[in-house]
Design a protein around this motif. Structure first.
Motif, mmCIF file in Angstrom:
data_model
loop_
_atom_site.group_PDB
_atom_site.id
_atom_site.type_symbol
_atom_site.label_atom_id
_atom_site.label_comp_id
_atom_site.label_asym_id
_atom_site.label_seq_id
_atom_site.Cartn_x
_atom_site.Cartn_y
_atom_site.Cartn_z
ATOM 1 N N CYS A 17 42.885 51.449 49.149
ATOM 2 C CA CYS A 17 43.368 50.447 48.185
ATOM 3 C C CYS A 17 44.791 50.748 47.713
ATOM 4 O O CYS A 17 45.380 49.961 46.973
ATOM 5 N N CYS A 59 38.276 51.298 44.532
ATOM 6 C CA CYS A 59 37.725 50.521 45.654
ATOM 7 C C CYS A 59 36.395 51.063 46.166
ATOM 8 O O CYS A 59 35.723 50.426 46.974
ATOM 9 N N THR A 78 41.714 48.968 58.664
ATOM 10 C CA THR A 78 41.436 47.529 58.731
ATOM 11 C C THR A 78 39.948 47.256 58.458
ATOM 12 O O THR A 78 39.607 46.368 57.669
ATOM 13 N N ARG A 81 39.131 48.251 54.716
ATOM 14 C CA ARG A 81 39.672 47.299 53.731
ATOM 15 C C ARG A 81 38.908 45.983 53.765
ATOM 16 O O ARG A 81 38.654 45.375 52.723
ATOM 17 N N ALA A 82 38.521 45.565 54.961
ATOM 18 C CA ALA A 82 37.788 44.301 55.079
ATOM 19 C C ALA A 82 36.484 44.369 54.278
ATOM 20 O O ALA A 82 36.049 43.384 53.688
ATOM 21 N N VAL A 83 35.872 45.532 54.240
ATOM 22 C CA VAL A 83 34.618 45.668 53.501
ATOM 23 C C VAL A 83 34.882 45.970 52.027
ATOM 24 O O VAL A 83 34.419 45.265 51.131
ATOM 25 N N LEU A 85 37.704 46.025 50.031
ATOM 26 C CA LEU A 85 38.584 45.256 49.151
ATOM 27 C C LEU A 85 38.044 43.846 48.891
ATOM 28 O O LEU A 85 38.540 43.134 48.044
ATOM 29 N N THR A 86 37.007 43.449 49.619
ATOM 30 C CA THR A 86 36.434 42.135 49.346
ATOM 31 C C THR A 86 35.176 42.247 48.502
ATOM 32 O O THR A 86 34.814 41.321 47.798
ATOM 33 N N LYS A 87 34.519 43.396 48.575
ATOM 34 C CA LYS A 87 33.230 43.517 47.877
ATOM 35 C C LYS A 87 33.359 43.939 46.417
ATOM 36 O O LYS A 87 32.398 43.864 45.669
ATOM 37 N N ASN A 88 34.552 44.422 46.044
ATOM 38 C CA ASN A 88 34.764 44.860 44.676
ATOM 39 C C ASN A 88 33.713 45.879 44.203
ATOM 40 O O ASN A 88 33.049 45.697 43.194
#
Ligand SMILES: [Zn+2]
Length: 226
Positions: A17, A59, A78, A81-83, A85-88
């Motif tokens: 993050c 994160c 990649t 972050r896809a997991v 940074l979207t799941k908070n």
């Protein structure tokens, strides 16, 4: 001495993050009480394994120090972050970890290694240390579950990775696998791994410490069989 005096807090950078987060580090002056045959070290009034896995409070990324401080390949970042940074995912920072905090940290670290198809040797280390935490807590069921996972990952590492990994030689791993199977009550597998070390003259010459440990474990097993 209070637990808190055995640790101190530092700030580290999270490569996932890209924020700074707090890490609890252990002071080095700990009194060793006991060393188990599978390399678990017990210290007086403190368990440093609780703090092996760092968790980013922003994160939720969790891994050991070397993962956080070495460069993480872009393809792994990649995926992570896809997991993350979207799941908070919010894992609050705690200065004094409970068994549950420590276990959550290891379980997350194992999950992220699975996501990025990380090295078996790293997953083995996480599973093995989590087993040690359960050992100290007296939770035999969970200890056995994670010892079995550690043995599987170590075996996979022996087949797929090139050694030494840091200080860890392939013979040291063969010994650990034997010690773990012995603890799990699988004499057959323990014996087969041990015999790889004991029958090898090269091990005796180049790694006498490993050879001696293997021989000690072998004679312990034989004594208990009688
Ligand atoms: Zn982070």
């Amino acid at each position: 001495m209070a637990e808190i005096e055995k640790t101190f807090v530092v700030e580290k950078f999270c490569p996932v993050c890209e924020k700074n987060f707090r890490v609890v580090k252990t002071r080095s002056r700990l009194m060793v009480l006991q060393r188990d045959d599978d390399a678990c070290v017990h210290y007086e009034n403190f368990n440093p394994y609780f703090y092996t896995v760092w968790v980013c409070e922003h994160c939720g990324f969790a891994a050991d120090e070397s993962t956080f401080t070495k460069k993480i390949p872009d393809r792994h970042l990649t995926i992570l972050r896809a997991v993350l940074l979207t799941k908070n995912i919010k894992i609050p920072f705690v200065e004094e970890r409970t068994l549950e905090n420590a276990s959550t940290a290891f379980r997350l670290a194992l999950k992220y290694q699975e996501l990025i198809r990380g090295k078996a040797s790293k997953r083995a280390k996480y599973a093995h240390q989590l087993a040690w935490i359960y050992r100290e807590a007296g939770d035999k069921t969970q200890e056995a579950e994670f010892l079995a996972k550690a043995a599987d990952f170590y075996e996979e590492a022996l087949m797929r990775e090139s050694f030494p990994i840091g200080e860890l030689t392939d013979n040291a791993v063969v010994y650990l696998v034997a010690a773990i199977y012995n603890r799990l009550g699988d004499r057959k597998k323990a014996t087969s791994f041990l015999s790889r070390l004991i029958s090898d003259q090269g091990v005796r010459e180049r790694e006498p410490r490993i050879y001696d440990k293997a021989r000690d474990l072998w004679s312990d097993m034989r004594a208990r069989k009688k």
